[in-house]
Design an enzyme around this catalytic site. Structure first.
Site, PDB file in Angstrom:
ATOM      1  N   LYS A   1       0.833  -1.206   0.000  1.00  0.00           N
ATOM      2  CA  LYS A   1       0.000   0.000   0.000  1.00  0.00           C
ATOM      3  C   LYS A   1       0.868   1.256   0.000  1.00  0.00           C
ATOM      4  CE  LYS A   1      -1.908   2.701   3.176  1.00  0.00           C
ATOM      5  NZ  LYS A   1      -1.939   4.009   2.515  1.00  0.00           N
TER       6      LYS A   1
ATOM      7  N   GLU B   1      10.436   0.799   9.993  1.00  0.00           N
ATOM      8  CA  GLU B   1      11.391   1.877   9.678  1.00  0.00           C
ATOM      9  C   GLU B   1      10.675   3.175   9.986  1.00  0.00           C
ATOM     10  OE1 GLU B   1      14.428   1.405   8.664  1.00  0.00           O
ATOM     11  OE2 GLU B   1      14.437  -0.655   7.946  1.00  0.00           O
TER      12      GLU B   1
ATOM     13  N   CYS C   1      13.282  11.080   6.414  1.00  0.00           N
ATOM     14  CA  CYS C   1      13.330  10.514   7.767  1.00  0.00           C
ATOM     15  C   CYS C   1      14.701  10.693   8.398  1.00  0.00           C
ATOM     16  CB  CYS C   1      12.971   9.041   7.715  1.00  0.00           C
ATOM     17  SG  CYS C   1      13.929   8.158   6.482  1.00  0.00           S
TER      18      CYS C   1
ATOM     19  N   GLU D   1      10.086  15.199  15.609  1.00  0.00           N
ATOM     20  CA  GLU D   1      10.309  15.172  14.160  1.00  0.00           C
ATOM     21  C   GLU D   1       9.336  16.142  13.482  1.00  0.00           C
ATOM     22  OE1 GLU D   1       9.095  11.693  11.891  1.00  0.00           O
ATOM     23  OE2 GLU D   1      11.017  11.751  10.855  1.00  0.00           O
TER      24      GLU D   1
HETATM   25  P1  NAP Z   1       2.463   7.642   8.463  1.00  0.00           P
HETATM   26  O1  NAP Z   1       1.357   8.570   8.704  1.00  0.00           O
HETATM   27  O2  NAP Z   1       2.887   6.755   9.558  1.00  0.00           O
HETATM   28  O3  NAP Z   1       2.055   6.795   7.185  1.00  0.00           O
HETATM   29  C1  NAP Z   1       2.868   5.807   6.616  1.00  0.00           C
HETATM   30  C2  NAP Z   1       1.998   4.820   5.878  1.00  0.00           C
HETATM   31  O4  NAP Z   1       1.158   4.131   6.810  1.00  0.00           O
HETATM   32  C3  NAP Z   1       1.061   5.461   4.874  1.00  0.00           C
HETATM   33  O5  NAP Z   1       0.897   4.594   3.778  1.00  0.00           O
HETATM   34  C4  NAP Z   1      -0.216   5.582   5.686  1.00  0.00           C
HETATM   35  O6  NAP Z   1      -1.356   5.698   4.884  1.00  0.00           O
HETATM   36  C5  NAP Z   1      -0.198   4.273   6.446  1.00  0.00           C
HETATM   37  N1  NAP Z   1      -1.007   4.242   7.657  1.00  0.00           N
HETATM   38  C6  NAP Z   1      -1.546   5.284   8.352  1.00  0.00           C
HETATM   39  N2  NAP Z   1      -2.209   4.818   9.442  1.00  0.00           N
HETATM   40  C7  NAP Z   1      -2.082   3.466   9.435  1.00  0.00           C
HETATM   41  C8  NAP Z   1      -2.528   2.423  10.303  1.00  0.00           C
HETATM   42  N3  NAP Z   1      -3.229   2.684  11.407  1.00  0.00           N
HETATM   43  N4  NAP Z   1      -2.203   1.147  10.007  1.00  0.00           N
HETATM   44  C9  NAP Z   1      -1.465   0.866   8.904  1.00  0.00           C
HETATM   45  N5  NAP Z   1      -1.027   1.807   8.035  1.00  0.00           N
HETATM   46  C10 NAP Z   1      -1.314   3.097   8.308  1.00  0.00           C
HETATM   47  O7  NAP Z   1       3.769   8.393   8.012  1.00  0.00           O
HETATM   48  P2  NAP Z   1       3.852   9.502   6.910  1.00  0.00           P
HETATM   49  O8  NAP Z   1       3.468  10.777   7.552  1.00  0.00           O
HETATM   50  O9  NAP Z   1       3.180   9.084   5.658  1.00  0.00           O
HETATM   51  O10 NAP Z   1       5.424   9.485   6.600  1.00  0.00           O
HETATM   52  C11 NAP Z   1       6.322  10.220   7.312  1.00  0.00           C
HETATM   53  C12 NAP Z   1       7.000   9.369   8.371  1.00  0.00           C
HETATM   54  O11 NAP Z   1       7.694   8.294   7.770  1.00  0.00           O
HETATM   55  C13 NAP Z   1       8.041  10.157   9.118  1.00  0.00           C
HETATM   56  O12 NAP Z   1       7.912   9.905  10.495  1.00  0.00           O
HETATM   57  C14 NAP Z   1       9.343   9.593   8.588  1.00  0.00           C
HETATM   58  O13 NAP Z   1      10.423   9.722   9.443  1.00  0.00           O
HETATM   59  C15 NAP Z   1       8.993   8.192   8.314  1.00  0.00           C
HETATM   60  N6  NAP Z   1       9.913   7.598   7.337  1.00  0.00           N
HETATM   61  C16 NAP Z   1      10.827   6.681   7.803  1.00  0.00           C
HETATM   62  C17 NAP Z   1      11.734   6.105   6.921  1.00  0.00           C
HETATM   63  C18 NAP Z   1      12.730   5.109   7.415  1.00  0.00           C
HETATM   64  O14 NAP Z   1      13.308   4.417   6.590  1.00  0.00           O
HETATM   65  N7  NAP Z   1      12.967   4.995   8.697  1.00  0.00           N
HETATM   66  C19 NAP Z   1      11.698   6.431   5.567  1.00  0.00           C
HETATM   67  C20 NAP Z   1      10.749   7.364   5.131  1.00  0.00           C
HETATM   68  C21 NAP Z   1       9.862   7.929   6.038  1.00  0.00           C
HETATM   69  P3  NAP Z   1      -1.837   7.170   4.424  1.00  0.00           P
HETATM   70  O15 NAP Z   1      -0.659   7.959   4.028  1.00  0.00           O
HETATM   71  O16 NAP Z   1      -2.672   6.887   3.262  1.00  0.00           O
HETATM   72  O17 NAP Z   1      -2.537   7.746   5.588  1.00  0.00           O
END
Ligand code: NAP
Ligand code: MG
Length: 487
Positions: free
Chosen positions: A191, A265, A299, A397
């Site tokens: 997804k 991650e 990230c 963050e």
């Molecule tokens: P997010 O809100 O956690 O969303 C990540 C993914 O999870 C999206 O596809 C989101 O869908 C989905 N999601 C949301 N709620 C969920 C749930 N309850 N159960 C399962 N999936 C769910 O994060 P984001 O704001 O998109 O991305 C930013 C974050 O990613 C930052 O904290 C960043 O540091 C982290 N990141 C980490 C890495 C790494 O390698 N460590 C790399 C890149 C990014 P929707 O977007 O459709 O809501």
């Protein structure tokens, strides 16, 4: 102190937009299940927007639990019937084919990535898409060499992997997830994030073209509820998640008590540390690259800057001078350094943190570069000097172009300050002395540490965090492990 560099901030470049003639986008995208594009059972769609204009690009299907179930069934069937039975060498051939097709269509993918996500074309064309292809090439090579990767062990795939990715590197994160899963013999339900589904759906078209057996890769679009349906599906054997620490914790809770394997991650708050003996101009470029690259939607962004006291003034002045030269503009323009913020809600989060930083008493500075008047979501590069350890902008963050700057006197002091965080994804150190590099990299609690560079990625290098930045590694030989059982 004023630096000697006299940047001419009045440069004007003729616009140089990347052509869009060669891309093909539909008005409406369905779910990719069992090798075919199918409408969602409940018939629901949502819009994906161009963050540089706020205008709609296409409608995207919203997968409900019944669609996720169909995708997991297709993946299980493909695992049992084809993928787990195929020779490793043949599996590798399919992955090589995906890599080659992606390379051939790199321009199209780059333009769509910038249109849908807002990042500068220079980055999508120069970094995201080539690196995504490189990941497929790299893991294709491992497919028939697992015995060499893990000598004297028997390897077997885990089964069906449920993979959930964020919006900051949409295609690259899909490649990080899909390539090692396929190479090790697993099938996939992936997804993408709600705001950036398009390149994953284009990848689905490419996978169809590569003639992978139906169901080996399934791509279901939707919001958080779709992700949760994947995580909670009883026939998922492994969950691979990249995203925020908050959602990572929810996922870990919801699979507690099951035998699902998981890798998380998560977020980061990296320290970028500049010692007095560092090459200052290179370090300034590293700071810029570390925090303003991809609008700070990274990230591992170097969002906490630590500068040794003796060079603080000169580094800050050079940094401000350099910030003045950054061009914020049309993501598709080749001159653009900083594109659009990915979504309205992310822009609001960043603006909230800028207010918090001002109230906390840091000295605020932002580049005076003009913002486009195309609608859309924009934020200038900003920094706070005089930030302190207890400030929220230092601890939390932000995921935007906001840099918190602190100074330090000794190595021990900066190591303590840098490690004073819940996160531990990455760090940067800048010094002329190799011995200091070794000392610092040994003591910093971060999964990836760059020395005299920043934000460099390679498929052969494992990536992942400590503490609340998650666990498990992606990339390199280590990236095979989460998708294997070893006997
Ligand atoms: P997010 O809100 O956690 O969303 C990540 C993914 O999870 C999206 O596809 C989101 O869908 C989905 N999601 C949301 N709620 C969920 C749930 N309850 N159960 C399962 N999936 C769910 O994060 P984001 O704001 O998109 O991305 C930013 C974050 O990613 C930052 O904290 C960043 O540091 C982290 N990141 C980490 C890495 C790494 O390698 N460590 C790399 C890149 C990014 P929707 O977007 O459709 O809501
Ligand atoms: Mg979009």
């Amino acid at each position: 102190m004023k630096s000697k560099l006299n940047f001419n901030t009045n440069w004007e470049y003729a616009s140089a937009p990347e052509s869009q003639d060669h891309i093909q986008l539909a008005d409406k995208y369905n779910l990719f299940i069992n090798g075919k594009f199918v409408a969602p059972k409940k018939g629901k769609y949502f819009n994906t927007l161009n963050p540089a204009t706020g205008k709609k690009i296409a409608s995207i299907a919203e997968a409900g639990a019944e669609d996720v179930d169909a995708a997991v069934k297709a993946a299980r069937n493909a695992y049992d019937k084809y993928w787990s039975k195929m020779s490793a060498k043949d599996r590798g051939k399919y992955i090589y084919r995906i890599a080659r097709l992606l390379q051939e269509r790199a321009r199209e993918f780059a333009v769509i990535e910038s249109l849908d996500g807002g990042k500068a074309i220079r980055e999508s064309k120069g970094i995201d898409i080539p690196l995504a292809a490189a990941h497929f090439f790299y893991y294709a090579g491992w497919a028939d060499k697992l015995d060499y990767a893990f000598p004297n062990r028997q390897t077997s795939p885990v089964g069906v992997a449920g993979q959930i990715i964020p919006w900051n590197f949409p295609l690259l994160m899909a490649a990080w997830k899909i390539a090692p899963a396929l190479a090790t013999g697993n099938t996939v339900v992936l997804k993408p994030a709600e705001t950036t589904s398009l390149t994953a759906l284009k990848l689905a078209e490419l996978i169809q073209e590569a003639d992978l057996p139906p169901g080996v890769v399934n791509i279901v679009t939707g919001a958080g509820a779709t992700g949760a349906a994947i995580v909670n599906h009883p026939d998922i054997d492994k969950v691979a998640f990249t995203g925020s620490t908050g959602v990572g914790k929810l996922i870990q809770n919801s699979i507690a008590g099951t035998d699902k394997k998981v890798t998380l991650e998560l977020g980061g708050k990296a320290a970028n540390i500049i010692m007095e003996d560092a090459p200052i101009d290179q370090a300034v470029e590293g700071i810029i690259n570390g925090i303003y690259f991809n609008q700070g939607h990274v990230c591992c962004a170097g969002s906490r800057l630590f500068v040794q006291e003796g060079i603080e003034d000169v580094v800050i002045q050079k940094l401000k001078d350099r910030m003045e030269t950054l061009i914020i503009g049309d993501p598709l323009d080749k001159n653009t350094d900083i594109g659009a913020i990915n979504s309205k809600s992310q822009l609001e989060t960043i603006e909230k943190y800028i207010e918090v930083g001002k109230q906390e008493g840091g000295n605020f500075y932002e580049s005076s570069c003009p913002l486009p008047s195309t609608g859309g979501y924009w934020c200038r590069p900003t920094l706070f000097t005089q930030a302190s350890q207890s400030h929220r902008i230092v601890q939390e963050e932000i995921f935007g172009p906001v840099l918190a700057v602190q100074s330090f006197r000794t190595l021990e002091e900066v190591l303590t300050k840098a490690n004073n965080t819940h996160y531990g994804l990455s760090a940067g150190v800048w010094t002329d002395k190799g011995s200091k590099i070794f000392k610092m990299t040994n003591k910093l609690r971060a999964g990836v540490i760059w020395a005299n560079t920043y934000n460099k990625f390679d498929p052969t290098s494992p990536f992942g965090g400590y503490k609340e930045s998650g666990f498990g590694r992606e990339g390199g030989l280590h990236g095979l492990l989460p998708y294997l059982r070893l006997n």
